[in-house]
Design a protein around this motif. Structure first.
Motif, short mmCIF file in Angstrom:
data_model
loop_
_atom_site.label_atom_id
_atom_site.label_comp_id
_atom_site.label_asym_id
_atom_site.label_seq_id
_atom_site.Cartn_x
_atom_site.Cartn_y
_atom_site.Cartn_z
N SER A 531 5.82 16.70 3.34
CA SER A 531 5.65 17.07 4.74
C SER A 531 4.38 17.88 4.88
N SER A 532 3.52 17.44 5.80
CA SER A 532 2.28 18.16 6.04
C SER A 532 2.06 18.24 7.55
N SER A 533 2.00 19.48 8.07
CA SER A 533 1.81 19.71 9.51
C SER A 533 2.89 19.01 10.31
N GLY A 534 4.17 19.03 9.78
CA GLY A 534 5.27 18.44 10.50
C GLY A 534 5.41 16.95 10.31
N ALA A 535 4.50 16.29 9.61
CA ALA A 535 4.56 14.84 9.42
C ALA A 535 5.16 14.52 8.06
N LEU A 536 5.76 13.32 7.97
CA LEU A 536 6.41 12.86 6.74
C LEU A 536 5.78 11.55 6.30
N THR A 537 5.46 11.44 5.03
CA THR A 537 4.87 10.22 4.47
C THR A 537 5.70 9.75 3.28
N LEU A 538 6.08 8.49 3.30
CA LEU A 538 6.85 7.89 2.20
C LEU A 538 6.11 6.66 1.70
N ASP A 539 6.01 6.52 0.37
CA ASP A 539 5.44 5.33 -0.25
C ASP A 539 6.52 4.61 -1.04
N SER A 626 15.27 2.74 5.30
CA SER A 626 15.23 1.41 4.68
C SER A 626 14.20 0.56 5.40
N VAL A 627 13.36 -0.12 4.62
CA VAL A 627 12.32 -0.99 5.17
C VAL A 627 12.53 -2.40 4.62
N THR A 628 12.66 -3.35 5.54
CA THR A 628 12.79 -4.76 5.16
C THR A 628 11.46 -5.45 5.44
N VAL A 629 10.90 -6.08 4.42
CA VAL A 629 9.61 -6.75 4.57
C VAL A 629 9.79 -8.21 4.17
N ARG A 630 9.23 -9.10 4.99
CA ARG A 630 9.30 -10.54 4.72
C ARG A 630 7.89 -11.05 4.50
N THR A 631 7.67 -11.73 3.36
CA THR A 631 6.34 -12.24 3.04
C THR A 631 6.21 -13.74 3.26
N SER A 632 7.32 -14.45 3.46
CA SER A 632 7.29 -15.88 3.75
C SER A 632 8.55 -16.24 4.50
N ASP A 633 8.75 -17.52 4.75
CA ASP A 633 9.93 -17.94 5.49
C ASP A 633 11.22 -17.62 4.73
N ILE A 634 11.17 -17.57 3.40
CA ILE A 634 12.40 -17.38 2.61
C ILE A 634 12.36 -16.15 1.71
N ASP A 635 11.21 -15.52 1.58
CA ASP A 635 11.08 -14.40 0.64
C ASP A 635 11.04 -13.08 1.41
N GLN A 636 12.05 -12.24 1.18
CA GLN A 636 12.06 -10.92 1.78
C GLN A 636 12.87 -9.97 0.90
N THR A 637 12.67 -8.70 1.10
CA THR A 637 13.40 -7.70 0.32
C THR A 637 13.51 -6.43 1.15
N THR A 638 14.44 -5.57 0.76
CA THR A 638 14.64 -4.28 1.44
C THR A 638 14.53 -3.17 0.41
N VAL A 639 13.69 -2.20 0.70
CA VAL A 639 13.55 -1.03 -0.17
C VAL A 639 13.84 0.21 0.67
N ASP A 640 14.26 1.27 0.00
CA ASP A 640 14.62 2.48 0.76
C ASP A 640 14.27 3.72 -0.02
N LYS A 641 14.20 4.82 0.69
CA LYS A 641 13.96 6.13 0.09
C LYS A 641 14.53 7.20 1.02
N ASN A 642 15.09 8.25 0.42
CA ASN A 642 15.67 9.34 1.20
C ASN A 642 14.60 10.38 1.53
N ALA A 643 14.74 11.00 2.71
CA ALA A 643 13.79 12.03 3.14
C ALA A 643 14.51 13.02 4.06
N GLN A 644 14.11 14.24 3.94
CA GLN A 644 14.67 15.28 4.79
C GLN A 644 13.93 15.29 6.13
N ILE A 645 14.66 15.05 7.19
CA ILE A 645 14.08 15.02 8.54
C ILE A 645 14.73 16.13 9.36
N GLY A 646 13.90 16.93 10.04
CA GLY A 646 14.40 18.01 10.87
C GLY A 646 14.74 19.25 10.09
#
Length: 646
Positions: A531-539, A626-646
């Motif tokens: 967290s920097s200046s109230g913002a949150l960044t996740l990779d 959780s972020v779901t990303v699709r790279t083609s008509d049939i290929d997709q995946t979901t990745v997630d990460k926990n973060a403290q908000i508020g």
């Protein structure tokens, strides 16, 4: 001008030892070919409650044993229970004891990547609060290094060298110089290649267990480790190589036995059969590498493995044939010289091999690097540039050899010239009293020996051998064009030794694609929820499993508080470039309060950039994003990460 083979052979041997020494002395730990892309708990994290298991996620499937994942308490005592297991995809976990006290724990891991190379590392996490620990620095072993690693690397070099000399030498005899089947020096060369490959394969089989586990020299002869090796893909490949070498021994016996004794007309019928049989055995030996190393993992293994087989066969035909030509130019008897036709046939064979090398090398480079920047930004790319430069130098020297070949006389003229030189040499020796005395004495050596003077007979025999050797040398040096050809081929062979050393180093170096993925994974794990200046960044790293499906997702939430928030999602390739994917979805879940998932569908702003405004976070807590990303008509995946908000 007189020349001798001994100094040149000594130079080649010294060059060989120097190159091998520089490569393996400076190699250190073997580079990792499987990258650790994530863990739970994450590296350096502090958790409030002790986890029930520790899981590690890799960039590819790996092989594990009882000691592959070790969890050590602050005093160095193991707290993991049972053997690691594959819980999903490329994620492996080991259970840990319950009721662990607060403190810093070390996770040490050592696995074998899918391309047969060992990889290891260590990291720490804390329960409750960090504490002092004395095991984190020592937990990471020198995987693939040390004495055993050096011996294993040398064994790999000798196995490649033996394969090239054996296959290339036999191909030279069949395709370029069938009369060479009766030349003793060529026979010794091919047989020495077979012996080297066989001995190196047995040596690698014994070293394999220690190389991938403890790294101790004393474990080389551990039968339990050997039994484990035989159950692995690499062990099966080495055993298959030994079986194919038995068939290769039969082929060599026929080539230098029955084949050599046949007349020219009969040889034509046998040549086809030997070429087919030898080609099958050679392809099988090449496949024993392709099925267990780089080609068997990563992108398009179904295409990469046949391409790798062709690449190895082309290397053997070119460099092994070059070695056979060098031996023939220096060691062929005067009554069976290497003529212009033989050199021209090898020149055509070498040209075809170079074309195959270029075609397969371009594909392999694209597959292992993936981007132009990887040529200069990764160790694999830098080594590959060195190899390309050396091959270009080799081709340049080969062009000089071709010019010398064009100056050689035709085979018939060579034969007539050889006979003339022999006659002139014999006439010259008749006017040299010392040599005449030696020749005459050698002729009476049998009677001297019969008269009970064996020492004198042996002395005269040695003198006669010296005279014959001098005569052979004069005959070989009579044609200045042949002398120039020998010198240029010798230079080619010297460069080929270095090319082989660099190629061997490439097989133990982390491919550029994997190295870039590892860098991205490290960046993702090191830049945990910040967290920097109230913002949150996740990779977060992702892999949809399809072609060109790997990348990195960066989620920016501002100001990361209860109420309305602005979110930006950036999708990048492993090399940092924007990734144009067709769809991205995000969901927020607060498991502790049973809230969610709250879906969010961001709008596409530009290539690799998605955004959404007015995202409502109802309460503070540890939210799973959780972020779901699709790279083609049939290929997709979901990745997630926990973060403290508020």
């Amino acid at each position: 001008m007189k020349t001798t083979i001994t100094p040149r052979v000594r130079t080649l041997v010294l060059l060989f030892l120097a190159v091998v020494g520089m490569l393996f002395a400076g190699a250190g730990t073997a580079s990792a070919h499987a990258a650790l892309t994530g863990s739970d708990p994450s590296s350096g994290v502090v958790v409030n409650k002790a986890p029930t298991q520790v899981s590690l996620t890799f960039s590819e499937k790996v092989a594990t044993n009882n000691d592959s994942l070790r969890v050590l308490d602050p005093k160095g005592k193991r707290v993991d229970v049972g053997k690691p297991s594959n819980i999903s995809g490329t994620t492996y976990a080991t259970q840990i004891r319950s009721g662990l006290p607060d403190g810093t724990y070390t996770v040490a891991w050592q696995v074998v990547s899918a391309d047969s190379h060992p990889v290891g590392g260590a990291f720490t996490f804390s329960i409750g609060s960090p504490s002092k620990t004395t095991v984190s620095a020592a937990a990471e072993q020198d995987v693939g290094g040390g004495l055993v690693g050096g011996l294993y690397g040398f064994g790999r070099y000798m196995s490649y060298a033996g394969f090239i000399v054996m296959v290339g030498g036999a191909a030279f005899v069949l395709a370029c110089w069938q009369r060479g089947a009766g030349v003793r020096a060529l026979q010794r060369l091919v047989v020495s290649g077979w012996v080297s490959l066989t001995a190196a394969t047995l040596w690698l089989l014994l070293l394999r267990g220690s190389y991938t586990t403890s790294g101790k020299f004393g474990d080389i002869f551990d039968l339990n480790l050997l039994g484990q090796v035989l159950q692995t893909k690499t062990g099966a490949s080495l055993v298959s190589r030994l079986l194919l070498l038995a068939a290769a021994a039969l082929f060599i016996a026929v080539l230098f036995g029955a084949y050599d004794k046949r007349e020219d007309e009969e040889k034509r019928d046998l040549t086809f059969g030997l070429a087919i049989g030898g080609g099958v055995v050679a392809a099988g030996l090449a496949a024993s590498w392709a099925l267990s190393e780089h080609a068997s993992t990563g992108l398009q293994p179904g295409i990469a493995m046949p391409v790798d087989v062709v690449h190895l066969l082309a290397v053997a035909a070119w460099l092994g044939g070059l070695t056979a030509l060098l031996v023939s130019l220096y060691r062929a008897p005067a009554d069976n010289p290497v003529g212009r036709a033989t050199v021209q046939r090898f020149s055509r064979l070498a040209f075809g091999s170079v074309v195959a090398l270029v075609a397969t090398g371009i594909y392999q480079s694209w597959r292992q690097l993936g981007s132009w920047s990887a040529f200069t930004d990764t160790g694999y790319g830098q080594l590959l540039l060195v190899k390309i430069g050396l091959v270009a130098l080799l081709v340049g020297i080969a062009s000089i050899s071709r010019r010398w070949t064009g100056r050689l006389a035709d085979s018939d003229t060579d034969t007539a010239k050889a006979e003339t030189v022999v006659e002139e040499t014999a006439a010259a020796e008749e006017h040299e009293p010392e040599k005449e005395h030696v020749t005459a004495s050698a002729k009476t050596g049998g009677s001297s020996a019969a008269s009970g003077d064996p020492k004198r007979a042996a002395q005269l025999a040695r003198q006669q051998v010296a005279v014959d050797t001098t005569r052979q040398k004069r005959l070989r040096d009579a044609d200045p064009n042949l002398f120039g050809l020998r010198r240029s081929v010798l230079a080619e062979a010297a460069v080929a030794v270095v090319v082989l050393a660099v190629t061997t180093a490439l097989t133990t170096t982390e491919p550029g694609r994997t190295e870039e993925d590892a860098k991205a994974a490290k960046a993702s794990s090191s830049s945990s929820s910040s967290s920097s200046s109230g913002a949150l960044t996740l990779d977060m790293s992702f892999d949809t499993g399809g072609k060109d499906g790997k990348g990195i997702i960066r989620v920016d939430i501002d100001p990361a508080r209860v109420g309305g928030n602005e979110m930006h999602v950036y999708v990048q390739r492993p090399n940092g470039r924007a990734f144009d994917v067709p769809e991205v979805k995000v969901a927020f879940t607060l498991a502790a309060k049973k809230i969610g998932p709250l879906p969010v569908t961001p709008d596409r702003i530009t290539t690799g950039h998605w955004a959404a405004n007015g995202i409502q976070i109802p309460m503070a807590g540890d939210w799973k994003i959780s972020v779901t990303v699709r790279t083609s008509d049939i290929d997709q995946t979901t990745v997630d990460k926990n973060a403290q908000i508020g």
